[in-house]
Each structure stands twice: as C-alpha cells, then as structure tokens.
Design an enzyme around this catalytic site. Structure first.
Site, short mmCIF file in Angstrom:
data_model
loop_
_atom_site.label_atom_id
_atom_site.label_comp_id
_atom_site.label_asym_id
_atom_site.label_seq_id
_atom_site.Cartn_x
_atom_site.Cartn_y
_atom_site.Cartn_z
N SER A 123 56.88 63.34 -33.31
CA SER A 123 57.37 64.56 -33.94
C SER A 123 58.88 64.47 -34.17
O SER A 123 59.33 63.61 -34.93
CB SER A 123 56.98 65.76 -33.08
OG SER A 123 57.15 66.97 -33.77
N ASP A 172 46.69 68.24 -37.83
CA ASP A 172 47.95 68.64 -37.22
C ASP A 172 48.40 69.97 -37.81
O ASP A 172 48.55 70.11 -39.03
CB ASP A 172 48.99 67.55 -37.49
CG ASP A 172 50.27 67.72 -36.70
OD1 ASP A 172 50.77 68.86 -36.60
OD2 ASP A 172 50.79 66.70 -36.21
N HIS A 196 48.46 67.65 -33.13
CA HIS A 196 49.83 67.27 -32.82
C HIS A 196 50.04 66.97 -31.33
O HIS A 196 51.15 66.68 -30.89
CB HIS A 196 50.76 68.42 -33.24
CG HIS A 196 52.20 68.05 -33.40
ND1 HIS A 196 52.66 67.27 -34.45
CD2 HIS A 196 53.31 68.34 -32.66
CE1 HIS A 196 53.97 67.12 -34.35
NE2 HIS A 196 54.39 67.75 -33.27
#
Length: 281
Positions: free
Chosen positions: A149, A227, A260
């Site tokens: 991320s 995600d 995620h």
C-alpha cells in the site's frame, strides 16, 4: 552508530529482533525489526527491506505475513522499519487522521513546516537505516525492496530512484500514482507543498515514464481485484499503462478475489521472496 536490542524471538531457526536507535535523519528515537535467517550464523546474508502501509509500525509485517519460514529457507534477512517518525516531539495530524502524520510518513523528505524537521523518511530508508544495520549485523550490501500500500508506493519510488542499490523491487497493493489520488494528494500537499512538479519525484508512475529506456531492476506487483481501495486510491491501471509505454517489463498481476489485507500478503509473500532471492544471487 549504535542500536539497542529491545526484543528477540527464535523462529524457523533464525532470530526475530527488534531494535531502537537515535535517528539523526528523523531527529527522534526509532524502532525497527529484523529477521536474521539461520545462515547469518555462518556469514553475511542479503536483505529484503519491507515498507509497511498506513497505520502500521515495524511489527505488523513480522507478526502477520508469515515471511520468516521462506526467508529462513532462502537465507534472506528482512529489515522492517517503522512507517513514520515517532515521539512526543514529532508533529501529528491535528485531527488525528490515519492517512497523514504519525504512521503515514509516505516515504518522502518533507519540505514544509512543521513536518520537515522529522519527516525525512526517504533519506532514512535509502541511507541511514541501511548504513546502520549493515554496520552492526551480518548483512551484505545486496538489497531488494518490497512493501504494501503506502509501503508499496515507497518501495517502487525508492527502487526506481536508486536502481543501483536494489537488485529487485516488489509491491502489494501499491499506491502507484499518488499525485492523482486522494491519499497521495493529501500527503504530498502537506509534506511537499502545492507545487505539483515536486510531487513527481515521489510518484512511481511519473518516474517510470521519465526512466523509459533505462536499465531498471526487475519489478513484481500483486494487486487484488477485490481491494476496497483499488479504484479510488491505488489505480494499478496507471502504472500498467506507463509500464507498457516505457517497455519496463514489470510483472503486474491482478489476483482474483483478494482484498487489501494481510491475508493477501501472506498468500503471495513466498512468491515475492523467491523472486527477490533469484535476483539477489
């Protein structure tokens, strides 16, 4: 350069360590984690640097990703820094937001007040931390870099800007074009100011466009198509287009059904570590 051992655990024949040190770059006390594989008892080993995402510390990856088993097999050290400067003297977001300030350093060198005194995470990751660990631990100067991320953004930017320092780059769910998405725009405006030309130095898609035709480390990106942040903040499509136009040869894999979370990282971390091991040898 001194660092103090704060914790040690044995895992898969190696050692999971946590250290504390005074950072001259960040002007505060920092903690970071290291996994040393059993091969480090016989000699120096190469290192994968892992950069974590928003709200994380140096402990999330080491406790959730399950990376030590494969790192022990491959003889890879893992160095896991914190995601921002820490301490009472370090400024934080006035509203306590999760996406700016402490836990959200974005791996840039801040130029704006009050952030620039402490938020120099780019220099910390590229120079100060490697110098520290390589001087004090059985590590070679062979490095790869990876992250998730916000940390995926950091890994791509740092790897692309320092191609001679890293044998390979990988990322999970990276923020690939921060200058064009809300997370990145907020962070860059705060840390770097309103001149968007300066943002390009910390934007992996912009960097890839500018580096077209140059020799770059091998790149592997995994992104889950379930995600929840993909369409608003991550925008893998931008990097895919830049990769094609630049002929950079990055592997960009969309993984059906994955989100995620660290469950996603745990699923594919073995493939990423084997990818890095193949390029570090």
């Amino acid at each position: 350069m001194e660092m103090e051992l704060k914790d040690e655990k044995k895992v898969f024949g190696g050692r999971q360590l946590r250290f504390e040190h005074e950072s001259d770059v960040l002007n505060c006390t920092m903690q970071f984690s290291v996994f040393l594989p059993p091969q480090a008892e016989q000699g120096d080993v190469p290192t994968v640097y892992w950069l974590s995402g928003l709200t994380c510390t140096d402990e999330n990856f080491s406790s959730k990703a399950g990376a030590q088993r494969v790192a022990a097999e491959l003889g890879l050290a893992l160095v896991i820094p914190d995601t921002s400067p820490r301490g009472e003297e370090v400024p934080d977001d006035a509203d306590g937001a999760y996406d700016f300030g402490k836990g959200a350093g974005f791996y840039v060198n801040a130029t704006e007040e009050p952030w620039r005194t402490h938020y120099q995470m780019y220099d910390y990751i590229v120079k100060e931390l490697p110098d520290l660990v390589e001087a004090n631990l059985p590590l070679t100067d062979e490095r790869a870099i990876s992250g998730h991320s916000m940390g995926g953004h950091g890994a791509l930017v740092i790897g692309l800007r320092n191609a001679q320092r890293y044998a390979s780059i990988s990322a999970f769910s990276p923020i690939v074009h921060p200058s064009q998405v809300p997370w990145g725009k907020k962070a860059f405006t705060g840390y770097l100011g309103t001149d968007e030309n300066t943002w390009r130095n910390y934007d992996a898609t912009c960097l890839l466009e500018e580096l077209a035709g140059q020799d770059l480390p091998p790149i592997l990106i995994d992104q889950g198509d379930a995600d929840q942040f993909l369409d608003e903040h991550l925008r893998t499509d931008y990097f895919r287009t830049a990769n094609k136009d630049a002929g950079a040869g990055a592997q960009i894999r969309m993984q059906p059904g994955y989100d995620h979370s660290y469950y996603f990282i745990a699923t594919f971390i073995e493939e990423h570590l084997r990818f890095h091991a193949s390029n570090l040898r």
